[in-house]
Design a protein around this motif. Sequence first.
Motif, PDB file in Angstrom:
ATOM      1  N   ARG A   1       0.822  -1.207   0.000  1.00  0.00           N
ATOM      2  CA  ARG A   1       0.000   0.000   0.000  1.00  0.00           C
ATOM      3  C   ARG A   1       0.857   1.258   0.000  1.00  0.00           C
ATOM      4  NH1 ARG A   1      -4.536   0.540   4.519  1.00  0.00           N
ATOM      5  NH2 ARG A   1      -3.042   1.869   5.561  1.00  0.00           N
ATOM      6  N   GLN A   2       1.943   1.283   0.775  1.00  0.00           N
ATOM      7  CA  GLN A   2       2.847   2.429   0.806  1.00  0.00           C
ATOM      8  C   GLN A   2       3.519   2.625  -0.550  1.00  0.00           C
ATOM      9  OE1 GLN A   2       1.475   3.546   3.706  1.00  0.00           O
ATOM     10  NE2 GLN A   2       3.446   4.495   3.975  1.00  0.00           N
ATOM     11  N   ALA A   3       3.977   1.529  -1.159  1.00  0.00           N
ATOM     12  CA  ALA A   3       4.640   1.624  -2.462  1.00  0.00           C
ATOM     13  C   ALA A   3       3.674   2.120  -3.527  1.00  0.00           C
ATOM     14  CB  ALA A   3       5.206   0.265  -2.856  1.00  0.00           C
ATOM     15  N   THR A   4       2.445   1.652  -3.495  1.00  0.00           N
ATOM     16  CA  THR A   4       1.435   2.089  -4.456  1.00  0.00           C
ATOM     17  C   THR A   4       1.149   3.580  -4.291  1.00  0.00           C
ATOM     18  OG1 THR A   4       0.434  -0.105  -4.461  1.00  0.00           O
ATOM     19  CG2 THR A   4      -0.932   1.707  -5.264  1.00  0.00           C
ATOM     20  N   ALA A   5       1.043   4.030  -3.056  1.00  0.00           N
ATOM     21  CA  ALA A   5       0.797   5.452  -2.799  1.00  0.00           C
ATOM     22  C   ALA A   5       1.953   6.312  -3.310  1.00  0.00           C
ATOM     23  CB  ALA A   5       0.579   5.684  -1.309  1.00  0.00           C
ATOM     24  N   GLN A   6       3.185   5.827  -3.145  1.00  0.00           N
ATOM     25  CA  GLN A   6       4.349   6.581  -3.633  1.00  0.00           C
ATOM     26  C   GLN A   6       4.350   6.675  -5.149  1.00  0.00           C
ATOM     27  OE1 GLN A   6       7.752   4.655  -1.982  1.00  0.00           O
ATOM     28  NE2 GLN A   6       7.377   5.417   0.080  1.00  0.00           N
ATOM     29  N   VAL A   7       4.025   5.580  -5.821  1.00  0.00           N
ATOM     30  CA  VAL A   7       3.982   5.589  -7.296  1.00  0.00           C
ATOM     31  C   VAL A   7       2.904   6.544  -7.774  1.00  0.00           C
ATOM     32  CG1 VAL A   7       3.410   4.188  -9.321  1.00  0.00           C
ATOM     33  CG2 VAL A   7       4.981   3.312  -7.591  1.00  0.00           C
ATOM     34  N   LEU A   8       1.743   6.488  -7.171  1.00  0.00           N
ATOM     35  CA  LEU A   8       0.653   7.390  -7.573  1.00  0.00           C
ATOM     36  C   LEU A   8       1.023   8.844  -7.327  1.00  0.00           C
ATOM     37  CD1 LEU A   8      -2.456   5.380  -6.345  1.00  0.00           C
ATOM     38  CD2 LEU A   8      -1.675   5.713  -8.701  1.00  0.00           C
ATOM     39  N   ALA A   9       1.708   9.125  -6.228  1.00  0.00           N
ATOM     40  CA  ALA A   9       2.131  10.499  -5.939  1.00  0.00           C
ATOM     41  C   ALA A   9       3.143  10.973  -6.981  1.00  0.00           C
ATOM     42  CB  ALA A   9       2.736  10.582  -4.531  1.00  0.00           C
ATOM     43  N   ARG A  10       4.045  10.106  -7.385  1.00  0.00           N
ATOM     44  CA  ARG A  10       5.024  10.482  -8.420  1.00  0.00           C
ATOM     45  C   ARG A  10       4.335  10.752  -9.751  1.00  0.00           C
ATOM     46  NH1 ARG A  10       8.410   5.676  -7.214  1.00  0.00           N
ATOM     47  NH2 ARG A  10       9.215   6.194  -5.188  1.00  0.00           N
ATOM     48  N   ARG A  11       3.374   9.932 -10.087  1.00  0.00           N
ATOM     49  CA  ARG A  11       2.654  10.120 -11.359  1.00  0.00           C
ATOM     50  C   ARG A  11       1.885  11.445 -11.361  1.00  0.00           C
ATOM     51  NH1 ARG A  11       0.053   4.210 -12.736  1.00  0.00           N
ATOM     52  NH2 ARG A  11       2.030   3.196 -13.218  1.00  0.00           N
ATOM     53  N   GLN A  12       1.293  11.783 -10.246  1.00  0.00           N
ATOM     54  CA  GLN A  12       0.544  13.039 -10.167  1.00  0.00           C
ATOM     55  C   GLN A  12       1.479  14.244 -10.190  1.00  0.00           C
ATOM     56  OE1 GLN A  12      -1.896  12.638  -6.695  1.00  0.00           O
ATOM     57  NE2 GLN A  12      -3.421  11.369  -7.740  1.00  0.00           N
ATOM     58  N   ALA A  13       2.695  14.057  -9.698  1.00  0.00           N
ATOM     59  CA  ALA A  13       3.657  15.162  -9.674  1.00  0.00           C
ATOM     60  C   ALA A  13       4.252  15.425 -11.049  1.00  0.00           C
ATOM     61  CB  ALA A  13       4.777  14.860  -8.677  1.00  0.00           C
ATOM     62  N   MET A  14       4.227  14.435 -11.927  1.00  0.00           N
ATOM     63  CA  MET A  14       4.773  14.604 -13.277  1.00  0.00           C
ATOM     64  C   MET A  14       3.833  15.438 -14.125  1.00  0.00           C
ATOM     65  SD  MET A  14       6.089  10.812 -14.114  1.00  0.00           S
ATOM     66  CE  MET A  14       7.805  10.716 -14.458  1.00  0.00           C
TER      67      MET A  14
END
Length: 79
Positions: A65-78
């Motif tokens: 869950r933490q890893a998924t949240a980090q990936v989603l945050a990176r995608r939104q930041a791009m």
Amino acid sequence: MSLRTDMALFRQFLRNEVLQGARGGYADPVFSRYRALARAGDLDEAQAREYAELFNRIHSRWRWRQATAQVLARRQAMP
């Protein structure tokens, strides 16, 4: 993030989940069994093994869950 910080955050999550219980009438069977074993106190060898396996399973879920949240945050930041 250090391993110590990671485990501290996980233990805080676990403590909150154990204390909170069921949400909206749904009780996760993994947490329910973990709670029951945690409250049982003196565990025999099989129960202690099950308790450790449940802990590891919950920790794996949390890390996913933490890893998924980090990936989603990176995608939104791009842009």
